[in-house]
Design an enzyme around this catalytic site. Sequence first.
Site, mmCIF file in Angstrom:
data_model
loop_
_atom_site.group_PDB
_atom_site.id
_atom_site.type_symbol
_atom_site.label_atom_id
_atom_site.label_comp_id
_atom_site.label_asym_id
_atom_site.label_seq_id
_atom_site.Cartn_x
_atom_site.Cartn_y
_atom_site.Cartn_z
ATOM 1 N N GLU A 91 0.856 -1.197 0.000
ATOM 2 C CA GLU A 91 0.000 0.000 0.000
ATOM 3 C C GLU A 91 0.889 1.244 0.000
ATOM 4 O OE1 GLU A 91 -2.957 -0.044 3.045
ATOM 5 O OE2 GLU A 91 -3.826 1.865 2.376
ATOM 6 N N ILE A 96 2.370 15.673 0.816
ATOM 7 C CA ILE A 96 3.256 16.823 0.710
ATOM 8 C C ILE A 96 2.775 17.751 1.835
ATOM 9 C CG2 ILE A 96 4.025 18.749 -0.752
ATOM 10 C CD1 ILE A 96 4.808 16.008 -1.930
ATOM 11 N N GLN A 102 2.626 22.236 -2.374
ATOM 12 C CA GLN A 102 1.671 21.409 -3.121
ATOM 13 C C GLN A 102 1.424 21.996 -4.510
ATOM 14 O OE1 GLN A 102 -1.726 21.150 -0.477
ATOM 15 N NE2 GLN A 102 -0.592 19.935 1.030
ATOM 16 N N GLY A 105 4.194 19.810 -8.715
ATOM 17 C CA GLY A 105 4.743 18.647 -9.426
ATOM 18 C C GLY A 105 5.529 17.684 -8.549
ATOM 19 N N ASN A 135 -11.145 13.996 -3.026
ATOM 20 C CA ASN A 135 -9.803 14.589 -3.108
ATOM 21 C C ASN A 135 -9.371 14.591 -4.582
ATOM 22 O OD1 ASN A 135 -7.184 15.430 -2.802
ATOM 23 N ND2 ASN A 135 -6.626 13.946 -1.220
ATOM 24 N N ALA A 138 -5.592 14.640 -5.612
ATOM 25 C CA ALA A 138 -4.874 13.374 -5.417
ATOM 26 C C ALA A 138 -5.308 12.330 -6.453
ATOM 27 C CB ALA A 138 -5.098 12.862 -3.996
ATOM 28 N N TYR A 142 -2.784 10.461 -9.039
ATOM 29 C CA TYR A 142 -2.601 9.009 -9.123
ATOM 30 C C TYR A 142 -2.946 8.501 -10.531
ATOM 31 C CZ TYR A 142 -2.237 9.316 -4.043
ATOM 32 O OH TYR A 142 -1.842 9.646 -2.770
ATOM 33 N N LYS A 144 -2.727 10.188 -13.319
ATOM 34 C CA LYS A 144 -1.651 10.607 -14.226
ATOM 35 C C LYS A 144 -0.424 9.714 -14.084
ATOM 36 C CE LYS A 144 -2.935 15.343 -15.102
ATOM 37 N NZ LYS A 144 -2.645 16.766 -15.035
HETATM 38 C C1 LIG Z 1 -2.274 15.032 -3.158
HETATM 39 C C2 LIG Z 1 -0.804 15.390 -3.219
HETATM 40 C C3 LIG Z 1 0.047 14.214 -2.782
HETATM 41 C C4 LIG Z 1 -0.450 15.717 -4.680
HETATM 42 O O1 LIG Z 1 0.879 16.118 -4.768
HETATM 43 P P1 LIG Z 1 1.213 17.546 -5.436
HETATM 44 O O2 LIG Z 1 2.680 17.705 -5.424
HETATM 45 O O3 LIG Z 1 0.426 18.586 -4.749
HETATM 46 O O4 LIG Z 1 0.636 17.307 -6.904
HETATM 47 P P2 LIG Z 1 1.356 17.635 -8.310
HETATM 48 O O5 LIG Z 1 1.791 19.055 -8.305
HETATM 49 O O6 LIG Z 1 2.389 16.592 -8.593
HETATM 50 O O7 LIG Z 1 0.146 17.401 -9.342
HETATM 51 C C5 LIG Z 1 -1.046 18.141 -9.198
HETATM 52 C C6 LIG Z 1 -1.989 17.757 -10.303
HETATM 53 O O8 LIG Z 1 -3.318 17.876 -9.790
HETATM 54 C C7 LIG Z 1 -4.155 18.400 -10.803
HETATM 55 N N1 LIG Z 1 -5.002 19.395 -10.159
HETATM 56 C C8 LIG Z 1 -4.644 20.554 -9.602
HETATM 57 N N2 LIG Z 1 -5.740 21.159 -9.094
HETATM 58 C C9 LIG Z 1 -6.774 20.355 -9.344
HETATM 59 C C10 LIG Z 1 -8.169 20.409 -9.057
HETATM 60 N N3 LIG Z 1 -8.696 21.437 -8.403
HETATM 61 N N4 LIG Z 1 -8.938 19.396 -9.455
HETATM 62 C C11 LIG Z 1 -8.412 18.322 -10.089
HETATM 63 N N5 LIG Z 1 -7.105 18.217 -10.379
HETATM 64 C C12 LIG Z 1 -6.315 19.218 -10.016
HETATM 65 C C13 LIG Z 1 -3.344 18.969 -11.870
HETATM 66 O O9 LIG Z 1 -3.733 18.259 -13.029
HETATM 67 C C14 LIG Z 1 -1.914 18.644 -11.515
HETATM 68 O O10 LIG Z 1 -1.328 17.919 -12.538
HETATM 69 P P3 LIG Z 1 -0.501 18.706 -13.707
HETATM 70 O O11 LIG Z 1 0.639 19.382 -13.008
HETATM 71 O O12 LIG Z 1 -0.032 17.595 -14.613
HETATM 72 O O13 LIG Z 1 -1.427 19.652 -14.337
HETATM 73 C C15 LIG Z 1 -0.466 16.625 -2.323
HETATM 74 O O14 LIG Z 1 -1.169 17.761 -2.797
HETATM 75 C C16 LIG Z 1 -0.820 16.396 -0.856
HETATM 76 O O15 LIG Z 1 -0.066 15.746 -0.156
HETATM 77 N N6 LIG Z 1 -1.960 16.958 -0.415
HETATM 78 C C17 LIG Z 1 -2.347 16.864 0.988
HETATM 79 C C18 LIG Z 1 -2.474 15.429 1.516
HETATM 80 C C19 LIG Z 1 -3.160 14.484 0.558
HETATM 81 O O16 LIG Z 1 -4.243 14.778 0.066
HETATM 82 N N7 LIG Z 1 -2.507 13.349 0.320
HETATM 83 C C20 LIG Z 1 -3.060 12.311 -0.512
HETATM 84 C C21 LIG Z 1 -3.713 11.290 0.342
HETATM 85 S S1 LIG Z 1 -4.316 9.921 -0.602
#
Ligand SMILES: CC(C)(COP(=O)(O)OP(=O)(O)OC[C@H]1O[C@@H](n2cnc3c(N)ncnc32)[C@H](O)[C@@H]1OP(=O)(O)O)[C@@H](O)C(=O)NCCC(=O)NCCS
Length: 178
Positions: A91, A96, A102, A105, A135, A138, A142, A144
């Site tokens: 799992e 981040i 956040q 990328g 979410n 996220a 995933y 992508k």
């Molecule tokens: C979820 C998480 C891990 C993603 O990591 P991140 O570094 O923020 O995400 P990235 O910058 O790599 O990618 C963001 C993508 O989300 C997409 N995105 C951004 N805003 C969005 C929105 N409002 N709706 C849908 N997609 C969205 C974009 O397509 C972007 O991809 P792109 O750069 O190819 O256009 C991070 O934001 C995080 O840790 N958040 C808080 C905790 C959490 O939610 N963890 C996941 C638990 S399962």
Amino acid sequence: MIGNSQETVYLRALNMSDLERTLQWHNDPELYKTLGGTFRPVSRSTEEEWLRNVISASPRNVNLAICARDGDEHIGNLYLRDIDWVSRRCELHLLIGAKKHQSRGFGKSAIRLIKDYAFGELGLRRLYLEVLADNAVAVQVYEKCGFQKEGCLRSHVFKAGTFKDVLLMGLVAETNPQ
Ligand SMILES: CC(C)(COP(=O)(O)OP(=O)(O)OC[C@H]1O[C@@H](n2cnc3c(N)ncnc32)[C@H](O)[C@@H]1OP(=O)(O)O)[C@@H](O)C(=O)NCCC(=O)NCCS
């Protein structure tokens, strides 16, 4: 260290000097709004115990710090949990920690690295995870990275006064687009 020059982050072992950051993230109710787990304020001593446990060697878990290549800042954590060496699956957990890091990328970069490590070094075949269905960021990240939605656990988590759906997502090495 897990990394390469194409990626904006690298992954390294967590250690006790990461305590201040993990304590801050675990005490951030805002962060927990998008996480499946329940928010509970955590004391420094409980956090120390948690981190000591997380960094101890284990055949079933790999717990890593995500660091930005530019500046080496520790910006998040990534865990491979419940490694099953027979079925070759585990799992994935990812966060981040600070909002300012956040949507830059880093999450996608960390997943690309852990896919290479899990499939290429550990010989695993399948990664799976749970994510709150609402979410959207996220779920996008995933997808992508090649994960597919595999199921929905309806009303699985009570959060902010409502029962929320949780998606099960998975990635199998052979169908992984890289
Ligand atoms: C979820 C998480 C891990 C993603 O990591 P991140 O570094 O923020 O995400 P990235 O910058 O790599 O990618 C963001 C993508 O989300 C997409 N995105 C951004 N805003 C969005 C929105 N409002 N709706 C849908 N997609 C969205 C974009 O397509 C972007 O991809 P792109 O750069 O190819 O256009 C991070 O934001 C995080 O840790 N958040 C808080 C905790 C959490 O939610 N963890 C996941 C638990 S399962």
